[in-house]
Design a protein around this motif. Structure first.
Motif, PDB file in Angstrom:
ATOM      1  N   ASP A   1       0.760  -1.041  -0.111  1.00 13.50           N
ATOM      2  CA  ASP A   1      -0.006   0.119  -0.188  1.00 13.50           C
ATOM      3  C   ASP A   1       0.982   1.455   0.005  1.00 13.50           C
TER       4      ASP A   1
ATOM      5  N   LEU B   1       2.280   1.674  -3.484  1.00 10.05           N
ATOM      6  CA  LEU B   1       1.527   2.046  -4.436  1.00 10.05           C
ATOM      7  C   LEU B   1       0.816   3.576  -4.464  1.00 10.05           C
ATOM      8  N   ALA B   2       0.693   4.084  -2.879  1.00  6.04           N
ATOM      9  CA  ALA B   2       0.705   5.399  -2.792  1.00  6.04           C
ATOM     10  C   ALA B   2       1.824   6.330  -3.424  1.00  6.04           C
TER      11      ALA B   2
ATOM     12  N   LEU C   1       3.805   5.602  -5.648  1.00  2.00           N
ATOM     13  CA  LEU C   1       3.879   5.615  -7.232  1.00  2.00           C
ATOM     14  C   LEU C   1       2.772   6.425  -7.886  1.00  2.00           C
ATOM     15  N   ARG C   2       1.213   6.371  -7.085  1.00  2.00           N
ATOM     16  CA  ARG C   2       0.222   7.291  -7.402  1.00  2.00           C
ATOM     17  C   ARG C   2       0.838   8.743  -7.526  1.00  2.00           C
ATOM     18  N   ARG C   3       1.582   9.295  -6.385  1.00  2.00           N
ATOM     19  CA  ARG C   3       1.840  10.387  -6.182  1.00  2.00           C
ATOM     20  C   ARG C   3       2.723  10.902  -7.222  1.00  2.00           C
TER      21      ARG C   3
ATOM     22  N   ALA D   1       2.937   9.899 -10.170  1.00  2.00           N
ATOM     23  CA  ALA D   1       2.378   9.833 -11.457  1.00  2.00           C
ATOM     24  C   ALA D   1       1.284  11.143 -11.469  1.00  2.00           C
ATOM     25  N   GLU D   2       0.947  11.484 -10.506  1.00  2.00           N
ATOM     26  CA  GLU D   2      -0.153  12.706 -10.367  1.00  2.00           C
ATOM     27  C   GLU D   2       1.216  13.995 -10.523  1.00  2.00           C
TER      28      GLU D   2
ATOM     29  N   CYS E   1      -6.107  15.269  -4.241  1.00  2.00           N
ATOM     30  CA  CYS E   1      -7.198  14.508  -4.311  1.00  2.00           C
ATOM     31  C   CYS E   1      -7.385  13.297  -3.163  1.00  2.00           C
ATOM     32  N   CYS E   2      -8.354  12.834  -2.958  1.00  2.00           N
ATOM     33  CA  CYS E   2      -8.867  11.495  -1.952  1.00  2.00           C
ATOM     34  C   CYS E   2      -8.205  12.048  -0.614  1.00  2.00           C
TER      35      CYS E   2
END
Length: 78
Positions: A30, A33-34, A36-38, A40-41, A77-78
């Protein structure tokens, strides 16, 4: 990704080892993935900003110190 997670868990020897794998995989997975998401953002934000397309997104501002970099805004976001 889910299939790989399950294969890694089912490949362990016993229930204790499987539970350990689930806990470690959940915490580290987790977090990974968080992160990597940041990233990508940040990348998407840089691409969406007109300054980034012109190649000026990473140039220092005229009134800032040489070590400060002007980054494009990152949406939250989120």
């Amino acid at each position: 990704m889910a299939a790989a997670d399950l294969a890694a868990i089912h490949g362990r020897q016993n229930l204790d080892s499987q539970l350990e794998g689930v806990i470690i995989g959940t915490v580290l997975g987790d977090t990974l993935l968080a992160a990597l998401r940041r990233l990508a953002e940040e990348n998407a934000s840089a691409r969406a900003t007109p300054r980034a397309a012109a190649g000026s997104a990473r140039r220092p501002r005229a009134n800032s110190s040489p070590n400060r970099v002007a980054w494009p805004p990152i949406p939250f976001c989120c």
